[in-house]
Design a protein around this motif. Structure first.
Motif, PDB file in Angstrom:
ATOM      1  N   TYR A 182      61.014  53.361  -2.303  1.00 39.85           N
ATOM      2  CA  TYR A 182      60.689  54.187  -3.468  1.00 39.85           C
ATOM      3  C   TYR A 182      61.505  55.458  -3.333  1.00 39.85           C
ATOM      4  O   TYR A 182      61.416  56.142  -2.324  1.00 39.85           O
ATOM      5  CB  TYR A 182      59.177  54.459  -3.432  1.00 39.85           C
ATOM      6  N   TRP A 183      62.338  55.766  -4.310  1.00 43.20           N
ATOM      7  CA  TRP A 183      63.069  57.035  -4.278  1.00 43.20           C
ATOM      8  C   TRP A 183      63.352  57.476  -5.705  1.00 43.20           C
ATOM      9  O   TRP A 183      64.200  56.920  -6.377  1.00 43.20           O
ATOM     10  CB  TRP A 183      64.381  56.920  -3.476  1.00 43.20           C
ATOM     11  N   GLY A 184      62.608  58.427  -6.194  1.00 36.72           N
ATOM     12  CA  GLY A 184      62.805  58.958  -7.544  1.00 36.72           C
ATOM     13  C   GLY A 184      61.548  58.792  -8.376  1.00 36.72           C
ATOM     14  O   GLY A 184      60.933  57.728  -8.376  1.00 36.72           O
TER      15      GLY A 184
ATOM     16  N   CYS B 286      49.832  55.050  -1.931  1.00 34.08           N
ATOM     17  CA  CYS B 286      49.146  53.967  -2.655  1.00 34.08           C
ATOM     18  C   CYS B 286      49.293  52.642  -1.914  1.00 34.08           C
ATOM     19  O   CYS B 286      48.426  51.784  -1.994  1.00 34.08           O
ATOM     20  CB  CYS B 286      49.626  53.870  -4.108  1.00 34.08           C
ATOM     21  N   ARG B 287      50.387  52.490  -1.154  1.00 32.91           N
ATOM     22  CA  ARG B 287      50.618  51.217  -0.457  1.00 32.91           C
ATOM     23  C   ARG B 287      49.777  51.090   0.812  1.00 32.91           C
ATOM     24  O   ARG B 287      49.671  49.994   1.363  1.00 32.91           O
ATOM     25  CB  ARG B 287      52.117  51.055  -0.142  1.00 32.91           C
ATOM     26  N   SER B 288      49.201  52.187   1.318  1.00 37.39           N
ATOM     27  CA  SER B 288      48.396  52.104   2.552  1.00 37.39           C
ATOM     28  C   SER B 288      46.946  51.720   2.290  1.00 37.39           C
ATOM     29  O   SER B 288      46.152  51.659   3.220  1.00 37.39           O
ATOM     30  CB  SER B 288      48.448  53.428   3.339  1.00 37.39           C
TER      31      SER B 288
ATOM     32  N   SER C 207      62.387  67.937   1.892  1.00 30.30           N
ATOM     33  CA  SER C 207      61.152  67.197   1.620  1.00 30.30           C
ATOM     34  C   SER C 207      61.449  66.075   0.634  1.00 30.30           C
ATOM     35  O   SER C 207      62.393  66.161  -0.155  1.00 30.30           O
ATOM     36  CB  SER C 207      60.103  68.137   1.030  1.00 30.30           C
ATOM     37  N   SER C 208      60.630  65.015   0.690  1.00 30.84           N
ATOM     38  CA  SER C 208      60.899  63.888  -0.204  1.00 30.84           C
ATOM     39  C   SER C 208      60.782  64.323  -1.669  1.00 30.84           C
ATOM     40  O   SER C 208      61.552  63.862  -2.516  1.00 30.84           O
ATOM     41  CB  SER C 208      59.972  62.715   0.101  1.00 30.84           C
ATOM     42  N   THR C 209      59.864  65.249  -1.954  1.00 33.72           N
ATOM     43  CA  THR C 209      59.698  65.686  -3.349  1.00 33.72           C
ATOM     44  C   THR C 209      60.960  66.348  -3.895  1.00 33.72           C
ATOM     45  O   THR C 209      61.456  65.961  -4.956  1.00 33.72           O
ATOM     46  CB  THR C 209      58.499  66.661  -3.458  1.00 33.72           C
TER      47      THR C 209
ATOM     48  N   GLY D  39      63.973  66.247  -2.544  1.00 33.67           N
ATOM     49  CA  GLY D  39      65.081  65.293  -2.431  1.00 33.67           C
ATOM     50  C   GLY D  39      65.115  64.347  -3.622  1.00 33.67           C
ATOM     51  O   GLY D  39      66.160  64.134  -4.247  1.00 33.67           O
ATOM     52  N   MET D  40      63.958  63.793  -3.960  1.00 30.09           N
ATOM     53  CA  MET D  40      63.895  62.866  -5.098  1.00 30.09           C
ATOM     54  C   MET D  40      64.308  63.551  -6.386  1.00 30.09           C
ATOM     55  O   MET D  40      65.029  62.993  -7.202  1.00 30.09           O
ATOM     56  CB  MET D  40      62.477  62.329  -5.275  1.00 30.09           C
ATOM     57  N   ARG D  41      63.817  64.781  -6.568  1.00 32.84           N
ATOM     58  CA  ARG D  41      64.129  65.505  -7.798  1.00 32.84           C
ATOM     59  C   ARG D  41      65.640  65.700  -7.924  1.00 32.84           C
ATOM     60  O   ARG D  41      66.234  65.442  -8.977  1.00 32.84           O
ATOM     61  CB  ARG D  41      63.411  66.851  -7.797  1.00 32.84           C
TER      62      ARG D  41
ATOM     63  N   GLN E 272      71.254  51.641   0.972  1.00 31.65           N
ATOM     64  CA  GLN E 272      71.483  52.121  -0.392  1.00 31.65           C
ATOM     65  C   GLN E 272      70.683  53.397  -0.683  1.00 31.65           C
ATOM     66  O   GLN E 272      71.182  54.298  -1.354  1.00 31.65           O
ATOM     67  CB  GLN E 272      71.159  51.051  -1.432  1.00 31.65           C
ATOM     68  N   PHE E 273      69.465  53.462  -0.152  1.00 30.27           N
ATOM     69  CA  PHE E 273      68.683  54.693  -0.317  1.00 30.27           C
ATOM     70  C   PHE E 273      69.446  55.883   0.271  1.00 30.27           C
ATOM     71  O   PHE E 273      69.575  56.938  -0.363  1.00 30.27           O
ATOM     72  CB  PHE E 273      67.290  54.508   0.301  1.00 30.27           C
ATOM     73  N   HIS E 274      70.016  55.705   1.479  1.00 33.86           N
ATOM     74  CA  HIS E 274      70.750  56.815   2.090  1.00 33.86           C
ATOM     75  C   HIS E 274      72.076  57.081   1.384  1.00 33.86           C
ATOM     76  O   HIS E 274      72.567  58.220   1.378  1.00 33.86           O
ATOM     77  CB  HIS E 274      70.880  56.602   3.595  1.00 33.86           C
TER      78      HIS E 274
ATOM     79  N   PHE F   5      65.285  53.302   7.551  1.00 32.36           N
ATOM     80  CA  PHE F   5      65.126  54.737   7.807  1.00 32.36           C
ATOM     81  C   PHE F   5      64.549  55.396   6.561  1.00 32.36           C
ATOM     82  O   PHE F   5      65.013  55.130   5.460  1.00 32.36           O
ATOM     83  CB  PHE F   5      66.485  55.384   8.107  1.00 32.36           C
ATOM     84  N   ASP F   6      63.541  56.260   6.744  1.00 36.56           N
ATOM     85  CA  ASP F   6      62.994  57.005   5.610  1.00 36.56           C
ATOM     86  C   ASP F   6      63.657  58.382   5.517  1.00 36.56           C
ATOM     87  O   ASP F   6      64.791  58.532   5.916  1.00 36.56           O
ATOM     88  CB  ASP F   6      61.473  57.084   5.717  1.00 36.56           C
ATOM     89  N   ALA F   7      62.922  59.358   5.008  1.00 36.11           N
ATOM     90  CA  ALA F   7      63.507  60.679   4.799  1.00 36.11           C
ATOM     91  C   ALA F   7      63.585  61.464   6.104  1.00 36.11           C
ATOM     92  O   ALA F   7      63.033  62.554   6.239  1.00 36.11           O
ATOM     93  CB  ALA F   7      62.703  61.430   3.748  1.00 36.11           C
TER      94      ALA F   7
HETATM   95  O1  PMV Z   1      55.515  59.306  -0.888  1.00 34.67           O
HETATM   96  P1  PMV Z   1      56.547  60.225  -0.365  1.00 34.67           P
HETATM   97  O2  PMV Z   1      56.745  61.405  -1.260  1.00 34.67           O
HETATM   98  O3  PMV Z   1      56.296  60.607   1.074  1.00 34.67           O
HETATM   99  O4  PMV Z   1      57.969  59.477  -0.401  1.00 34.67           O
HETATM  100  C1  PMV Z   1      58.314  58.428   0.464  1.00 34.67           C
HETATM  101  C2  PMV Z   1      59.743  58.076   0.330  1.00 34.67           C
HETATM  102  C3  PMV Z   1      60.301  57.125   1.378  1.00 34.67           C
HETATM  103  O5  PMV Z   1      59.505  57.130   2.528  1.00 34.67           O
HETATM  104  C4  PMV Z   1      61.683  57.587   1.757  1.00 34.67           C
HETATM  105  C5  PMV Z   1      60.412  55.698   0.834  1.00 34.67           C
HETATM  106  C6  PMV Z   1      59.143  54.922   0.702  1.00 34.67           C
HETATM  107  O6  PMV Z   1      59.117  54.039  -0.179  1.00 34.67           O
HETATM  108  O7  PMV Z   1      58.193  55.132   1.463  1.00 34.67           O
END
Ligand code: PMV
Length: 354
Positions: free
Chosen positions: A21-23, A163-165, A213-215, A217-219, A265-267, A307-309
């Protein structure tokens, strides 16, 4: 009387995305630009434990994270608390003489204590397990009669990946079509017993620089990267169905190929962002090279990486035997050392620390 406290505890492991998930298309509701798929780790490592309590003697909502009080005023906490409270239903404990009506839940205050069983300083994502655990524990306390998928849509508003956990095993976050986000939720693809040969080893790569931060970075990626647009529209939808097939058939070669390609691709999207974002470092790149060479040397891929963020490597070995070999190689190339490349390894059902 005012001298009672009701408490509920829950424990939730973190999850690792294999299709990322990215964006976001909506930053407040946290709606993603594409579907994603993850593996939830076994309970025990990289877990959050959260205790939620309610009492008429509490004067305000308060929260402690790893023993330190934190502010609940942020929009993400407020959204989760509001959504859960609006779904609360009456509870009655005749033995204790406690009855809380739906209306009472709107007035009573909460105390929340949350612990991560891993060092936050290690740079490992904690928000995924954190918000999932918070929402799950609150739902239990307040007798919320919704299923895990419906709860996942609430946890999503705390942190997207959270949400996935709500599920173990393999999980898909469906981006959804509704503007209000009601159908942007997680579903379980396969439970934790499915494909249990896989072993996950996390190489905790020490990071000195502060990460984006992912927030934010995504923006920045959504605003500036054309590759992100292409990825979300043309690449991920196909990968999602291929990954679902690979998981269903326990097809490790396809699983590994898709996982590595999607992480890369994410990176690449991060690099395509202006200004570019660097989450991986030289150690991360060396780990990728070692795994790629190994997979090419064998008849069929043995290890997947993602690899994540941040610079930490999540390595997924096809079975225990491969995991043992992988760990031997990692320890040879990167002996754990707080001053150098890798701090520690977190493995399957146990962790080796410094
Ligand atoms: O949910 P956040 O804002 O921590 O974003 C997670 C983004 C990644 O870990 C890089 C990818 C993912 O799908 O978990």
């Amino acid at each position: 009387s005012h001298n009672w406290v009701l408490m509920v505890s829950a424990q939730t492991p973190t999850n690792i995305a294999v299709i990322k998930y990215w964006g976001k298309s909506d930053e407040t509701l946290i709606l993603p630009v594409n579907d994603s798929i993850s593996v939830t780790l076994d309970p025990g490592h990289l877990c959050t434990t959260t205790t939620v309590a309610v009492s008429p003697s509490f004067e305000q909502d308060r929260m402690w994270l790893n023993g330190k009080e934190i502010s609940l005023s942020g929009g993400r906490y407020q959204n989760c608390l509001r959504e859960i409270r609006s779904r609360a239903s009456e509870i009655e404990d005749k033995k204790k003489g406690i009855r809380i009506t739906k209306k009472d839940w709107g007035k009573l205050h909460l105390h929340i204590a949350s612990y991560n069983n891993f060092p936050t300083a290690a740079g490992l994502a904690s928000s995924a397990a954190g918000f999932a655990c918070l929402v799950f524990a609150l739902a239990k306390l307040m007798n919320v009669k919704e299923d895990e998928s419906q709860l996942s849509a609430i946890a999503r508003q705390g942190s997207g990946s959270a949400c996935r956990s709500l599920f173990g095993g393999f999980v898909k976050w469906i981006m959804g079509k509704e503007e209000n986000g009601s159908d942007s939720l997680a579903v379980q693809l396969a439970d934790e017993k499915h494909w249990d040969d896989l072993v996950i080893i996390i190489a905790v790569v020490s990071s000195r620089q502060k990460e984006t931060s992912s927030t934010s970075g995504m923006r920045e990626s959504v605003d500036t990267s054309l590759l992100l647009q292409h990825r979300a529209k043309e690449v991920v939808p196909k990968r999602i169905s291929q990954m679902e097939e690979a998981i269903k058939n326990q097809d490790f070669p396809s699983f590994a190929q898709l996982t590595c390609a999607d992480s890369n691709q994410f990176h690449a999207v991060c690099l395509d962002t202006s200004p570019p974002i660097f989450y991986m470092n030289d150690t991360s790149h060396r780990i990728i090279s070692i795994v790629e060479k190994w997979n090419r040397f064998e008849e069929t891929p043995q290890v997947a990486y993602t690899f994540d963020a941040g610079p930490n490597a999540v390595l997924i070995a096809r079975n225990r035997k491969t995991a043992t070999l992988l760990l031997q190689r990692l320890l040879y190339y990167f002996p754990p050392n707080p001053d150098t490349d890798v701090d520690s390894y977190i493995i399957g059902d146990k962790s080796i620390l410094k």
